[in-house]
Write an enzyme that holds these catalytic residues in place. Structure first.
Site, PDB file in Angstrom:
ATOM      1  NE  ARG A   1      -2.008  -2.971  -3.666  1.00  0.00           N
ATOM      2  CZ  ARG A   1      -2.134  -2.955  -2.227  1.00  0.00           C
ATOM      3  NH1 ARG A   1      -1.870  -1.868  -1.769  1.00  0.00           N
ATOM      4  NH2 ARG A   1      -2.205  -4.071  -1.951  1.00  0.00           N
TER       5      ARG A   1
ATOM      6  CE  LYS B   1      -9.033   4.268   7.787  1.00  0.00           C
ATOM      7  NZ  LYS B   1      -9.955   3.072   7.522  1.00  0.00           N
TER       8      LYS B   1
ATOM      9  CG  ASP C   1      -7.488   1.304  10.308  1.00  0.00           C
ATOM     10  OD1 ASP C   1      -8.311   1.399  11.341  1.00  0.00           O
ATOM     11  OD2 ASP C   1      -8.103   0.910   9.480  1.00  0.00           O
TER      12      ASP C   1
ATOM     13  CD  GLU D   1       1.976   0.981   7.400  1.00  0.00           C
ATOM     14  OE1 GLU D   1       1.709   0.949   6.196  1.00  0.00           O
ATOM     15  OE2 GLU D   1       2.398  -0.205   8.159  1.00  0.00           O
ATOM     16  CG  ASP D   2      -0.908   1.999   3.230  1.00  0.00           C
ATOM     17  OD1 ASP D   2      -0.675   1.785   4.390  1.00  0.00           O
ATOM     18  OD2 ASP D   2      -1.683   1.164   2.378  1.00  0.00           O
TER      19      ASP D   2
ATOM     20  CG  PHE E   1     -12.666   0.157   3.229  1.00  0.00           C
ATOM     21  CD1 PHE E   1     -11.466  -0.539   3.967  1.00  0.00           C
ATOM     22  CD2 PHE E   1     -12.709  -0.027   1.829  1.00  0.00           C
ATOM     23  CE1 PHE E   1     -10.602  -1.286   3.273  1.00  0.00           C
ATOM     24  CE2 PHE E   1     -11.630  -0.819   1.128  1.00  0.00           C
ATOM     25  CZ  PHE E   1     -10.764  -1.666   1.949  1.00  0.00           C
ATOM     26  CB  ILE E   2     -10.013   5.476   2.068  1.00  0.00           C
ATOM     27  CG1 ILE E   2      -8.826   4.978   2.963  1.00  0.00           C
ATOM     28  CG2 ILE E   2     -10.987   6.157   2.700  1.00  0.00           C
ATOM     29  CD1 ILE E   2      -7.895   6.128   3.427  1.00  0.00           C
TER      30      ILE E   2
ATOM     31  N   GLY F   1       0.880  -1.171  -0.041  1.00  0.00           N
ATOM     32  CA  GLY F   1       0.009   0.091  -0.065  1.00  0.00           C
ATOM     33  C   GLY F   1       0.953   1.118   0.217  1.00  0.00           C
TER      34      GLY F   1
END
Length: 181
Positions: A169, A135, A107, A103-104, A156-157, A48
């Protein structure tokens, strides 16, 4: 931007490529300020974070910086599994090095926490965490990114490296799961 559909789910536009580019540039400026005289290792968490990591790495323009990749997996479909499984490990010697994990998204923080523990055993002089997305309401650990592009709600994205079962992606923008029924 129009809505997109993957796996029978509809996603609405959330962050444009221009908004993302502005935040990548801002985060890069913060990192460049902090590491201008160092040779940090940017450690991209695949899959990601690949797009964000490359954009961030280029934008930082730190002469001695290097980039490497590690892979953890913690999602299936639209849900976190609650565990992070290392799929591809670190090959570089990081003893005494300054490391910036890229990191993308942070969460729950479970993957980041496991990665920090894994790296600590390898003796780096410093480890910082850069995340495009954070998040805070979903966090289940005490791990907080040092560099944050956007703080977002627990939705959720997809897009800009973030996927749903390996798809989406390649979207240049970020989309959020539609709440329409």
């Amino acid at each position: 931007m129009d809505k997109v559909t993957y796996n029978g789910l509809t996603f609405e536009p959330y962050l444009t490529r221009d908004e993302i580019a502005r935040q990548v540039k801002r985060v890069a400026e913060e990192i460049r300020r902090d590491y201008a005289d160092d040779n940090p290792l940017f450690l991209c968490v695949l899959n990601g974070a690949a797009i964000f990591a490359v954009d961030l790495f280029r934008e930082c323009r730190i002469k001695g910086a290097e980039i490497s990749f590690i892979r953890f997996k913690s999602y299936e479909g639209t849900s976190t599994t609650g565990t992070a499984k290392q799929v591809m490990g670190l090959d570089e010697n990081i003893e005494g090095r300054k490391v910036i994990i890229v990191e993308d998204i942070v969460d729950t923080g479970i993957t980041a926490q496991q990665l920090l523990k894994t790296l600590a055993d390898k003796g780096p002089s410093e480890v910082k965490l850069a995340s495009l997305l954070f998040k805070p309401e979903s966090l289940q650990t005490d791990v907080r990114p040092d560099y944050i592009g956007f703080s977002i709600p627990p939705k959720f994205i997809i897009g800009y490296g973030l996927d749903i079962d390996g798809q989406a992606r390649n979207l240049s923008d970020i989309f959020v799961l539609s709440e329409e029924k």
